[in-house]
Design a protein around this motif. Sequence first.
Motif, PDB file in Angstrom:
ATOM      1  N   VAL A  67       0.853  -1.182   0.000  1.00 48.50           N
ATOM      2  CA  VAL A  67       0.000   0.000   0.000  1.00 48.50           C
ATOM      3  C   VAL A  67       0.895   1.239   0.000  1.00 48.50           C
ATOM      4  CG1 VAL A  67      -1.977   1.047   1.118  1.00 48.50           C
ATOM      5  CG2 VAL A  67      -1.515  -1.342   1.457  1.00 48.50           C
ATOM      6  N   LEU A  68       2.118   1.068   0.487  1.00 50.93           N
ATOM      7  CA  LEU A  68       3.006   2.211   0.617  1.00 50.93           C
ATOM      8  C   LEU A  68       3.946   2.378  -0.569  1.00 50.93           C
ATOM      9  CD1 LEU A  68       3.909   1.693   4.362  1.00 50.93           C
ATOM     10  CD2 LEU A  68       2.227   3.244   3.386  1.00 50.93           C
TER      11      LEU A  68
ATOM     12  N   VAL B  61       4.005   1.782  -3.859  1.00 51.43           N
ATOM     13  CA  VAL B  61       3.596   2.422  -5.118  1.00 51.43           C
ATOM     14  C   VAL B  61       3.334   3.921  -4.930  1.00 51.43           C
ATOM     15  CG1 VAL B  61       1.862   2.453  -6.946  1.00 51.43           C
ATOM     16  CG2 VAL B  61       2.737   0.272  -6.116  1.00 51.43           C
ATOM     17  N   PRO B  62       2.499   4.334  -3.927  1.00 54.85           N
ATOM     18  CA  PRO B  62       2.318   5.773  -3.745  1.00 54.85           C
ATOM     19  C   PRO B  62       3.588   6.494  -3.304  1.00 54.85           C
ATOM     20  CG  PRO B  62       1.220   4.566  -1.994  1.00 54.85           C
ATOM     21  CD  PRO B  62       1.619   3.566  -3.032  1.00 54.85           C
ATOM     22  N   GLN B  63       4.444   5.818  -2.531  1.00 53.09           N
ATOM     23  CA  GLN B  63       5.718   6.450  -2.174  1.00 53.09           C
ATOM     24  C   GLN B  63       6.513   6.771  -3.437  1.00 53.09           C
ATOM     25  OE1 GLN B  63       7.391   3.572   0.516  1.00 53.09           O
ATOM     26  NE2 GLN B  63       6.615   4.583   2.350  1.00 53.09           N
ATOM     27  N   TYR B  64       6.502   5.840  -4.374  1.00 54.30           N
ATOM     28  CA  TYR B  64       7.198   6.100  -5.632  1.00 54.30           C
ATOM     29  C   TYR B  64       6.599   7.311  -6.343  1.00 54.30           C
ATOM     30  CZ  TYR B  64       8.433   5.878 -10.505  1.00 54.30           C
ATOM     31  OH  TYR B  64       8.855   6.229 -11.757  1.00 54.30           O
ATOM     32  N   LEU B  65       5.262   7.343  -6.411  1.00 56.61           N
ATOM     33  CA  LEU B  65       4.596   8.447  -7.123  1.00 56.61           C
ATOM     34  C   LEU B  65       4.905   9.783  -6.457  1.00 56.61           C
ATOM     35  CD1 LEU B  65       1.161   6.706  -7.701  1.00 56.61           C
ATOM     36  CD2 LEU B  65       2.990   7.052  -9.379  1.00 56.61           C
ATOM     37  N   LEU B  66       4.900   9.785  -5.106  1.00 57.24           N
ATOM     38  CA  LEU B  66       5.174  11.037  -4.395  1.00 57.24           C
ATOM     39  C   LEU B  66       6.633  11.452  -4.569  1.00 57.24           C
ATOM     40  CD1 LEU B  66       3.061  10.287  -1.197  1.00 57.24           C
ATOM     41  CD2 LEU B  66       2.579  12.029  -2.919  1.00 57.24           C
ATOM     42  N   PHE B  67       7.553  10.494  -4.514  1.00 52.32           N
ATOM     43  CA  PHE B  67       8.955  10.812  -4.770  1.00 52.32           C
ATOM     44  C   PHE B  67       9.139  11.329  -6.196  1.00 52.32           C
ATOM     45  CE2 PHE B  67      10.314   8.298  -1.009  1.00 52.32           C
ATOM     46  CZ  PHE B  67      11.227   9.192  -0.498  1.00 52.32           C
TER      47      PHE B  67
ATOM     48  N   LYS C 176       7.026  12.996  -7.911  1.00 51.43           N
ATOM     49  CA  LYS C 176       6.515  14.370  -7.983  1.00 51.43           C
ATOM     50  C   LYS C 176       7.549  15.401  -7.560  1.00 51.43           C
ATOM     51  CE  LYS C 176       1.536  13.784  -7.234  1.00 51.43           C
ATOM     52  NZ  LYS C 176       0.914  14.121  -8.489  1.00 51.43           N
TER      53      LYS C 176
ATOM     54  N   LEU D 184      15.049   6.802   2.750  1.00 45.25           N
ATOM     55  CA  LEU D 184      14.123   7.504   3.648  1.00 45.25           C
ATOM     56  C   LEU D 184      12.913   6.670   4.079  1.00 45.25           C
ATOM     57  CD1 LEU D 184      14.203  11.113   2.125  1.00 45.25           C
ATOM     58  CD2 LEU D 184      15.288  10.286   4.218  1.00 45.25           C
ATOM     59  N   PRO D 185      12.227   5.962   3.163  1.00 45.33           N
ATOM     60  CA  PRO D 185      11.026   5.234   3.612  1.00 45.33           C
ATOM     61  C   PRO D 185      11.323   4.109   4.584  1.00 45.33           C
ATOM     62  CG  PRO D 185      11.021   5.497   1.235  1.00 45.33           C
ATOM     63  CD  PRO D 185      12.387   5.874   1.707  1.00 45.33           C
TER      64      PRO D 185
ATOM     65  N   ILE E 282      10.789  -1.009  -7.077  1.00 46.40           N
ATOM     66  CA  ILE E 282       9.824  -0.028  -7.566  1.00 46.40           C
ATOM     67  C   ILE E 282      10.470   1.344  -7.736  1.00 46.40           C
ATOM     68  CG2 ILE E 282       7.813   1.315  -6.786  1.00 46.40           C
ATOM     69  CD1 ILE E 282       6.521  -1.252  -5.903  1.00 46.40           C
TER      70      ILE E 282
END
Lengths: 276, 314
Positions: free
Chosen positions: A118-119, A121-127, A129, A141-142, A212
Amino acid sequence: MAARGIAPTAVLLLGAAYTLFPVSWLVVAATKSPGELFSTATFAVGTGLLDNLSELSAYRGGVFWLWTVNTVVYAGGGALLSTIVSAVSGFALAKYRFRGRSLIFNVLIGGILVPAVVLAVPQYLLFAKIGLADTYWSVLLPQILHPYSIYLARVYAQAAIPDSLLEAGRLDGASEWRLLTGIALPMMAPGLVTVFLFQFVAIWNNFLLPFIMLGDDARFPLTVGLYTLLAAGANQPSLFNLIITGALVALIPLVALFLTMQRYWRTDLAGGAVKS
Amino acid sequence: MRSGERSSQTRAAASRHDTGRRGKAAPRGTVAPYLFLTPAVALFALFLALPIGYTVYLSLRRTKVSGLGLGRGARKEVFVGLDNYAAAVSDGELWAGWLRGLAYGAVVLSVMLGLALLFALLLDSARVRLARFSRIAIFLPYAVPGVVASLMWGFLYLPSTSPLPGVDFLAASTVLYSMANIAVWGGTGFNMLVLYTTLRAIPQSLYEAARIDGASELQIAVRVKIPILAPAIVLTTVFSIIATIQVFSEPTTLKPLTATISSTWSPLMKIYRDAFVTGDLYSAAATSIVVAGISLVLSFGFLRVVRNRAFGEA
């Protein structure tokens, strides 16, 4: 009495044989030249170990050793930061009474139950950005926040630091920061070694997050590097010995750490696992 | 925790017990604990809460293409409510993945935890020789990355390098067990260690009492040790359920070796494919939430069932 111990001993040795079997296969297979790998008996030692190693070193300009260095940076740096954050948080949660304490503890610990997917994929997208995807930071960092380590650190702080010592320090006029660095962290040190080791192994072994986050193989850790090696070499049996030798080399540092730090794997895990 | 002794009136006082109830433990109103917790809370917000929120947000959206989909404004992200969830839940591939996951999980959990319990009890039974060697050897796979474990077993399964070339470990009917074997191999030692260290913390006098009463070693194991281990077994089971649902690196690593593992073999592989291969982030987000929800329900459901059964008095 000795006779009755035979069956349990045999069962445990069977278990040990099962776990050691693939590792010993890997050790033997890494000594085989590409030809020997497919022709000689499974556990017959071959003659190609040095050739395999030099071939591995030469692969794409030594990228394998770069993966090794990257893995040490990710696992060493990540585990160190993670241990510090966990120790300071655990100390605060164990030794202070303040508004919101149990709320903060419960929310942080709730993180244990969140599946990594759950983390990641969105962590990748936020990074992506903020332009930090495919950097060292995106892997480092994560992995600093580790809820279970905070839980363990709190248990250690509760068990290892007497309140009277902190009170004495306060009477002597020590600041809270000084109590943390001068009393709490040194007293928690043996437990923190365990926290560090578990996090070190977890990051060293992590595949999903770097897989990822990273696209440039110059920043890969060993797990992702070996995977790409396998994905490229699965249909070329001539590459098998390279993959096998790489897998063996990737194992050696962790197994060495594992065997030399036995004391910390065992006793201090008990401290955390029992007092639930 | 001696929770049985507590009445509701004394609970508040008892909860203060661990920091010392003399009230001198720390000056009230100090900002120190908040400062000490700032890094953890900030990391939690940035790398846990924010990504989860973003996933929920994405899962409710989808790209709408108008016209030919060319030029600015032709592709727009719009809210679609629960459409992505409806699609995720009715997706045949995902269900096939869940069924595989269920079968795989049942095999892994029962064999891995059964072996871990057996080994822990045997190690603790004191009549075993070479116990230290066995313990270290069985725990060793913990230090082996899942990718390397899958590589090793993958080559052992592969007909051209297998010691048993006659057996097809990667056929459609066997690949699930071959995969489960990797997880069992990798996870038994850690769970064994958790259970074993729990056993070691029990005072020996408890067993002495049982022995004096004439109990055999087997009776002691079943009647005394396993009940004491129950909370640790529950803990390891919950962690194992979460880990099993998230299986990713093992099937991904084995995939290049065989055609029987599809790119959607496990739920996580499907999420990865949706997000990065087919580029459908919205479906991937919805599926992620579904996977997270199912793993939470399973973990909490398991905890509840066990609590009601085994710790009814707590």
